[in-house]
Structures are given as C-alpha cells and as structure tokens.
Write a protein that holds these residues in place. Sequence first.
Motif, PDB file in Angstrom:
ATOM      1  N   LEU A 134       0.811  -1.217   0.000  1.00 48.13           N
ATOM      2  CA  LEU A 134       0.000   0.000   0.000  1.00 48.13           C
ATOM      3  C   LEU A 134       0.846   1.269   0.000  1.00 48.13           C
ATOM      4  O   LEU A 134       0.338   2.346  -0.307  1.00 48.13           O
ATOM      5  N   LEU A 135       2.122   1.162   0.310  1.00 55.02           N
ATOM      6  CA  LEU A 135       3.001   2.330   0.212  1.00 55.02           C
ATOM      7  C   LEU A 135       3.104   2.830  -1.221  1.00 55.02           C
ATOM      8  O   LEU A 135       3.452   3.985  -1.454  1.00 55.02           O
ATOM      9  N   ASP A 136       2.806   1.970  -2.176  1.00 54.18           N
ATOM     10  CA  ASP A 136       2.846   2.345  -3.593  1.00 54.18           C
ATOM     11  C   ASP A 136       1.453   2.402  -4.208  1.00 54.18           C
ATOM     12  O   ASP A 136       1.314   2.381  -5.434  1.00 54.18           O
ATOM     13  N   ASP A 137       0.433   2.484  -3.399  1.00 56.01           N
ATOM     14  CA  ASP A 137      -0.939   2.543  -3.891  1.00 56.01           C
ATOM     15  C   ASP A 137      -1.150   3.819  -4.705  1.00 56.01           C
ATOM     16  O   ASP A 137      -0.498   4.836  -4.459  1.00 56.01           O
ATOM     17  N   THR A 138      -2.070   3.774  -5.645  1.00 57.02           N
ATOM     18  CA  THR A 138      -2.365   4.955  -6.462  1.00 57.02           C
ATOM     19  C   THR A 138      -3.136   6.023  -5.698  1.00 57.02           C
ATOM     20  O   THR A 138      -3.106   7.188  -6.061  1.00 57.02           O
ATOM     21  N   ASP A 139      -3.783   5.641  -4.611  1.00 61.52           N
ATOM     22  CA  ASP A 139      -4.578   6.562  -3.804  1.00 61.52           C
ATOM     23  C   ASP A 139      -3.708   7.163  -2.699  1.00 61.52           C
ATOM     24  O   ASP A 139      -3.205   6.449  -1.827  1.00 61.52           O
ATOM     25  N   ALA A 140      -3.540   8.472  -2.711  1.00 61.77           N
ATOM     26  CA  ALA A 140      -2.706   9.154  -1.711  1.00 61.77           C
ATOM     27  C   ALA A 140      -3.241   8.942  -0.298  1.00 61.77           C
ATOM     28  O   ALA A 140      -2.456   8.855   0.660  1.00 61.77           O
ATOM     29  N   ARG A 141      -4.547   8.854  -0.145  1.00 60.91           N
ATOM     30  CA  ARG A 141      -5.103   8.648   1.201  1.00 60.91           C
ATOM     31  C   ARG A 141      -4.692   7.285   1.752  1.00 60.91           C
ATOM     32  O   ARG A 141      -4.426   7.148   2.944  1.00 60.91           O
ATOM     33  N   LEU A 165      11.280   6.057   4.158  1.00 63.87           N
ATOM     34  CA  LEU A 165      12.190   7.087   3.658  1.00 63.87           C
ATOM     35  C   LEU A 165      12.173   7.154   2.127  1.00 63.87           C
ATOM     36  O   LEU A 165      12.206   8.249   1.548  1.00 63.87           O
ATOM     37  N   ALA A 166      12.101   5.998   1.497  1.00 65.52           N
ATOM     38  CA  ALA A 166      12.002   5.970   0.032  1.00 65.52           C
ATOM     39  C   ALA A 166      10.696   6.603  -0.427  1.00 65.52           C
ATOM     40  O   ALA A 166      10.664   7.346  -1.419  1.00 65.52           O
ATOM     41  N   ARG A 167       9.610   6.323   0.276  1.00 64.88           N
ATOM     42  CA  ARG A 167       8.315   6.925  -0.057  1.00 64.88           C
ATOM     43  C   ARG A 167       8.391   8.437   0.077  1.00 64.88           C
ATOM     44  O   ARG A 167       7.929   9.177  -0.766  1.00 64.88           O
ATOM     45  N   ASP A 172       4.911  12.889  -4.257  1.00 63.30           N
ATOM     46  CA  ASP A 172       4.457  14.186  -4.746  1.00 63.30           C
ATOM     47  C   ASP A 172       3.414  14.811  -3.827  1.00 63.30           C
ATOM     48  O   ASP A 172       3.281  16.030  -3.779  1.00 63.30           O
ATOM     49  N   ASP A 173       2.682  13.988  -3.118  1.00 61.28           N
ATOM     50  CA  ASP A 173       1.633  14.486  -2.236  1.00 61.28           C
ATOM     51  C   ASP A 173       2.259  14.920  -0.916  1.00 61.28           C
ATOM     52  O   ASP A 173       2.883  14.110  -0.226  1.00 61.28           O
ATOM     53  N   PRO A 174       2.100  16.194  -0.521  1.00 63.33           N
ATOM     54  CA  PRO A 174       2.758  16.667   0.701  1.00 63.33           C
ATOM     55  C   PRO A 174       2.249  15.990   1.976  1.00 63.33           C
ATOM     56  O   PRO A 174       3.024  15.818   2.930  1.00 63.33           O
ATOM     57  N   VAL A 175       0.991  15.592   2.023  1.00 60.31           N
ATOM     58  CA  VAL A 175       0.462  14.926   3.210  1.00 60.31           C
ATOM     59  C   VAL A 175       1.085  13.542   3.356  1.00 60.31           C
ATOM     60  O   VAL A 175       1.493  13.144   4.450  1.00 60.31           O
ATOM     61  N   VAL A 176       1.188  12.821   2.263  1.00 58.54           N
ATOM     62  CA  VAL A 176       1.812  11.497   2.308  1.00 58.54           C
ATOM     63  C   VAL A 176       3.276  11.631   2.692  1.00 58.54           C
ATOM     64  O   VAL A 176       3.790  10.890   3.535  1.00 58.54           O
ATOM     65  N   ALA A 177       3.957  12.596   2.083  1.00 58.08           N
ATOM     66  CA  ALA A 177       5.385  12.781   2.378  1.00 58.08           C
ATOM     67  C   ALA A 177       5.596  13.132   3.847  1.00 58.08           C
ATOM     68  O   ALA A 177       6.473  12.563   4.508  1.00 58.08           O
ATOM     69  N   ALA A 178       4.791  14.034   4.373  1.00 53.71           N
ATOM     70  CA  ALA A 178       4.936  14.427   5.776  1.00 53.71           C
ATOM     71  C   ALA A 178       4.609  13.268   6.715  1.00 53.71           C
ATOM     72  O   ALA A 178       5.325  13.033   7.703  1.00 53.71           O
TER      73      ALA A 178
END
Length: 184
Positions: A134-141, A165-167, A172-178
């Motif tokens: 799911l770390l590579d899922d197409t859905d940012a949520r 860390l790779a994720r 690109d999504d700031p919420v996912v990155a944070a």
Amino acid sequence: MQSLSNSIFHQGSRYEASAHAVPFLARIAVAGPPAAREDTMWLLTRLAVDRHDEYDLTTGINTAGWRAAAAEHSPEKELPWYEEQLAAATDEDQRTMLREIRGWVAAGNSPDARWSALRIYDAVLAELPGLLVLLDDTDARIRTRIAYLLAWFPEVAATTLPLLLARTAREDDPVVAATSLVAA
C-alpha cells in the motif's frame, strides 16, 4: 464499515472477535472496494493502538512495556487468583460470576484489557508484510494511512524505515510525504 467498527472496536473497547477480523480487514485494505479501503486502514490502526495511544507518536511507542504489562496479567498468572476467589466466595451470584470468568481465563484469556489489546496489536503486526504494498498505492489517502499505521510498529523498523524514507523521497503528495517522514 461503521457497523463492523462498532462490533469489533466500540468506544475504544476491543473484543475477542477483533483479532480474528484483522486478516480479513487487511485483505479489504489491499484489494477491497475503493470506498472501504481507507476506512479499513483507519480501523486497523485503531485496533492496533487505541485512539488514546496516539499521543505517543512523537516519542515512539513502548511495545516492550506493553508486553511486560500484559505478561503480568497472562491467563497463567490470573487463573490461580480466580481459583482462590472462587474457593473463598460464599455468595452464589458471586460464585457464578467467578466460575464464568475462571472458565474464560482457563480457556487462555485474560480479563486484563492490556493483554487483549496486545493480542490485537500482534494480529495487525502479523499482517504488515502484506500491507506494505500500500506504500505504492495509487490513492494518496491509502499511502497516508499505511505510513501512519507503520509508525506504531517499531519492531519492524528495520524493514519499514527504508520503505518510508524511500516513499518520502519520491512522494508528490505533501500529506503522504509528511506522514511518511513523521512515521520514519
């Protein structure tokens, strides 16, 4: 999803069925209907760490402490106490209640909430390898939810830290990155 949530996690309470539901919830999170996947990830997190435990996120989670507390209230340690109480009880209603609880403890359960919570935590822990996709899922949520869930499992940090860390590095999504960065 709300009915299921109320049945296995109601106002912070977890039940015997909660741990048994975890493998099915993990399958729904990975391949279920789009509308149910995010809620399922939320439920898996709540089952693993009750909503009151989220205050420990910034300092980490003390699973060793949980395990030590749960061991103090294992069925093996609780059963003699219930045997003594039953032997000393004179009120028939009290004896009936003690017999029921003693039977439940003799079947391998503990009346201590920490013990049952740890069983459910471990059930979610066992499903983590299958949830990592799911770390590579197409859905940012969904990516946000899995990153948040992984933050609660320091036992698998050797595996999840590089993935988080790779994720973070490619997200690109700031919420996912944070969320991934905080989880890491």
